[in-house]
Enzyme design. Structure first.
Site, mmCIF file in Angstrom:
data_model
loop_
_atom_site.group_PDB
_atom_site.id
_atom_site.type_symbol
_atom_site.label_atom_id
_atom_site.label_comp_id
_atom_site.label_asym_id
_atom_site.label_seq_id
_atom_site.Cartn_x
_atom_site.Cartn_y
_atom_site.Cartn_z
ATOM 1 N N GLY A 11 0.825 -1.203 0.000
ATOM 2 C CA GLY A 11 0.000 0.000 0.000
ATOM 3 C C GLY A 11 0.858 1.251 0.000
ATOM 4 N N GLY A 13 -0.185 4.410 0.173
ATOM 5 C CA GLY A 13 -0.887 5.579 0.697
ATOM 6 C C GLY A 13 0.019 6.313 1.677
ATOM 7 N N PHE A 14 -0.567 7.168 2.502
ATOM 8 C CA PHE A 14 0.240 7.954 3.428
ATOM 9 C C PHE A 14 1.047 7.084 4.388
ATOM 10 C CE2 PHE A 14 -2.825 11.279 2.223
ATOM 11 C CZ PHE A 14 -1.926 12.280 1.899
ATOM 12 N N GLY A 15 0.419 6.029 4.927
ATOM 13 C CA GLY A 15 1.094 5.178 5.899
ATOM 14 C C GLY A 15 2.241 4.400 5.270
ATOM 15 N N VAL A 79 -2.353 -7.061 -4.299
ATOM 16 C CA VAL A 79 -2.203 -7.999 -3.187
ATOM 17 C C VAL A 79 -3.431 -8.903 -3.162
ATOM 18 C CG1 VAL A 79 -2.042 -8.200 -0.679
ATOM 19 C CG2 VAL A 79 -0.864 -6.334 -1.864
ATOM 20 N N GLU A 170 -15.847 19.868 1.922
ATOM 21 C CA GLU A 170 -14.941 20.458 0.939
ATOM 22 C C GLU A 170 -15.505 20.298 -0.476
ATOM 23 O OE1 GLU A 170 -10.790 20.670 3.249
ATOM 24 O OE2 GLU A 170 -10.973 18.885 2.007
ATOM 25 N N ASP A 299 -5.607 3.246 8.000
ATOM 26 C CA ASP A 299 -7.056 3.035 8.079
ATOM 27 C C ASP A 299 -7.433 1.582 8.313
ATOM 28 O OD1 ASP A 299 -7.128 5.692 7.471
ATOM 29 O OD2 ASP A 299 -8.128 5.476 5.536
ATOM 30 N N ALA A 315 -5.061 10.837 7.503
ATOM 31 C CA ALA A 315 -3.700 10.752 6.986
ATOM 32 C C ALA A 315 -2.625 10.904 8.078
ATOM 33 C CB ALA A 315 -3.496 11.784 5.873
#
Lengths: 428, 428
Positions: A11, A13-15, A79, A170, A299, A315
């Site tokens: 993954g 993403g941010f992590g 995955v 937003e 998440d 995030a």
């Protein structure tokens, strides 16, 4: 010389990115797997959906981020499973053996008990989602321009956004700016500024994670932009072109779903211990009980703070978990038998923007709303976005948009490749 | 006060746009119909296909171009027919009555007698085409990185471009720059710089519309970039992953088709008189014989110069024809019974770029190759691109790319919306 342990991060993403960065700098061999070839800067995804930014401006190729670290591999693959005891990550194109695995597979849109709603209420999780929403919003206006039936025209000019969290707020603000300002003077038979924008929130206030006075302030900003904010309005039914809140039915050409996310169901599918919400149960060090070499972050992880509350799926939490897991692995590789440190979440605050000069912010005990919060929002997002190229483009788009009130990426792409027979009317 | 004649222009390519502009400035009521909501700057489409530019940077919303002319309407709809005597243009969403109609429906890719090749050899006519080519080229490299079979890997790292005209040459040069420079240091198991790029041309030289010495020069530039240029090599067969030139078969992960265009088949379908190549026969004033209120311009029109040669299907010709048709209509509206002027094509020259500091140009009797031609190419394309926003973005992308050797839009989009089951491995 790079380390010899085989570390895999699933993954980007941010992590996953945060974990990879720590390990890359420590000269560890890392393979970062993602089904996309880019890291997506999700906080600005709603701006792609509302034609403020181009898709490529918030997507940074993973390979390019780590090109200066030859010991880091970026692998584009999906995955499909984990063999926990054999320590293998199964991919659709093969498998990878690991000494440590960090699962950072993120979240998917949550339609709660109504998976069938997905077909009618568009979610906003991927670039493809954003491009589709942009096409739908712009196409609805194009159709409205030539629709002779008043009721159908009104429906085309109605956009309902479900969910009063940061994404919904937003999104509503950006749709308002698009229709109120950016399209001014461009239509001949309709006034896009009269597009009805409805924000539905099931609970008693929008932005429920912020203090109540900031929620009110954000609601006020939205109302100034002409957004109808409806609180205590849970959706009871929806279908093609309509949505119901109890007995009330709204005909809407566009329905967007930002009401929530849930952990990627792969955690459960891989046989990991999960909470009822699908998030994987982890030890205080973020490893899975019984598998000290397997970490779950972001998440996908069910992590609780000292008071027992689940850490939010945001995030900054994913980044902090990624860094924590990476540091735990590093400590273990450098000196064996260390006692693992528990993860502690530091809440850095929340920012949400509604529109030009209108935002709300809570950072520590500082709260603000309006112009200062807006500048803060711009600044934080710009510095967090990776890469000079993307920063420069986004800064240009924002400046241009601020000065001209226009939006630069108003292109309707046909998602499914059109057949040749469709090409009438398109000149060379 | 705007004029009362109803003028319709079908197609917002270069020709349709040029005609609309003339009429808009003369305060004439015009409806410009296109199936897309944007004008596509096709000369830079190959840069989207090779990740140098974002799709939205070369697509300008038609509404936005004419927003200052309230008497001009942009209508997004598909042309499905013309009733010549009733003076109606049939659209999929209704019909429009006209006093004058300019058909500017352009060209489509020509697979000559092999329409079945379309499935295997990608064409480059639309934004969707370009995004798909970009995804295919980048995906082939991603797959090659983890392909263990040497022959399969070599095939994935082979790109064949069919057609040595300007599009094929520019595409080959841009693919070479992408693989030789932009991806440097990003892969761990393959060297993208060793991607085999084959440019196939059926005739005896590339860029056949330019003088032979410029063709040789362009070929030399391509070879410097490591492109295999094969002349007198007509394709005899092709399929999924392979292409044949006579007895020789090349296994290629990506096959691109730039071998030619043909007039939009709608001209014939509408019952207009056409040449065997599908281009509509027109009078010297560009009107269709017997229908003085119907003009056909651009790639769809068969117009011959004084020597009887067909005017080429290029943007400058389309623009000149659009302007001519618009002026003819204006003259007619302003003073009845004028004698219509015949169209005269002024060849403004040809420019083609191969890569950094490498281009060829023929402008009038001036010919040049190399750095000066390249600067000229950059300058001409930048000024011809519409709108400050797009000019600024493209200038930034080019400058950045020039300084860093990188390409900013390297994003693989999944064309068909992925199902949720595909979302494994994609973190939030």
């Amino acid at each position: 010389m790079p380390g010899e342990a085989r570390i895999i991060i699933a993954g980007a993403g941010f992590g996953g990115l945060a974990a990879t960065r720590i390990l890359a700098r420590a000269h560890q061999k890392v393979t970062l797997v993602d089904q996309a070839n880019y890291h997506l800067f999700q906080p600005l995804l709603y701006q792609v959906a509302t034609a403020g930014l181009a898709a490529t401006e918030i997507a940074i190729p993973v390979r390019s981020i780590f090109r200066r670290y030859p010991w880091v591999e970026a692998r584009m693959d999906t995955v499909v499973g984990v063999e926990l005891d054999a320590k293998r990550l199964l991919l659709s194109g093969g498998y990878l053996e690991f000494d440590f695995l960090i699962l950072a597979l993120g979240a998917v849109t949550n339609y709660f008990d109504h998976p069938e709603w997905e077909a009618y209420a568009l979610s906003l999780k991927s670039l493809e989602d954003a491009i589709e929403i942009r096409s739908r919003i712009l196409s609805a206006l194009e159709k409205a321009e030539y629709e002779k039936d008043a009721a159908k025209r009104a429906a085309l000019l109605t956009i309902v956004i479900v969910g009063g969290g940061a994404t919904g707020v937003e999104m509503a603000g950006a749709v308002a700016e698009l229709t109120r300002h950016a399209l001014r003077g461009e239509f001949r038979h309709i006034d896009p500024a009269r597009t009805r924008i409805v924000l539905l929130e099931a609970g008693p206030r929008i932005l429920p994670t912020l203090p109540p006075d900031l929620s009110s302030k954000a609601q006020e900003f939205l109302q100034q932009l002409g957004v109808e904010v409806r609180l205590r309005s849970p959706v009871t039914a929806l279908g093609e072109g309509w949505i119901e809140i109890g007995a009330q039915r709204i005909a809407a050409g566009t329905i967007l779903w930002t009401a929530g996310v849930k952990a990627n169901p792969l955690g459960k599918a891989f046989g990991l211990p999960v909470e009822p919400n699908g998030r994987v149960l982890v030890n205080p060090d973020l490893s899975v009980p019984g598998y000290p070499y397997l970490f779950v972050i972001g998440d996908l992880a069910a992590v609780r703070d000292a008071s027992g509350k689940l850490i939010p799926q945001v995030a900054p939490a994913a980044i902090q978990m990624g860094e924590h897991a990476a540091r735990t692995i590093l400590a273990e590789l450098e000196e064996k038998n260390t006692l693992r440190k528990p993860f502690r979440y530091i809440d850095k605050g929340t920012l949400a923007t509604v529109g030009r000069s209108m935002a709300v912010a809570k950072i520590g005990w500082i709260q603000c709303a309006g112009w200062i919060a807006w500048i803060l929002w711009l600044f934080v997002h710009l510095i967090k976005l990776i890469g000079f190229h993307n920063k420069a483009l986004v800064l240009f788009e924002w400046t241009w948009s601020y000065l001209t009130f226009r939006k630069g990426a108003r292109v309707i792409l046909r998602y499914h490749r059109p057949s040749r027979a469709d090409s009438a009317g398109k000149a060379s």
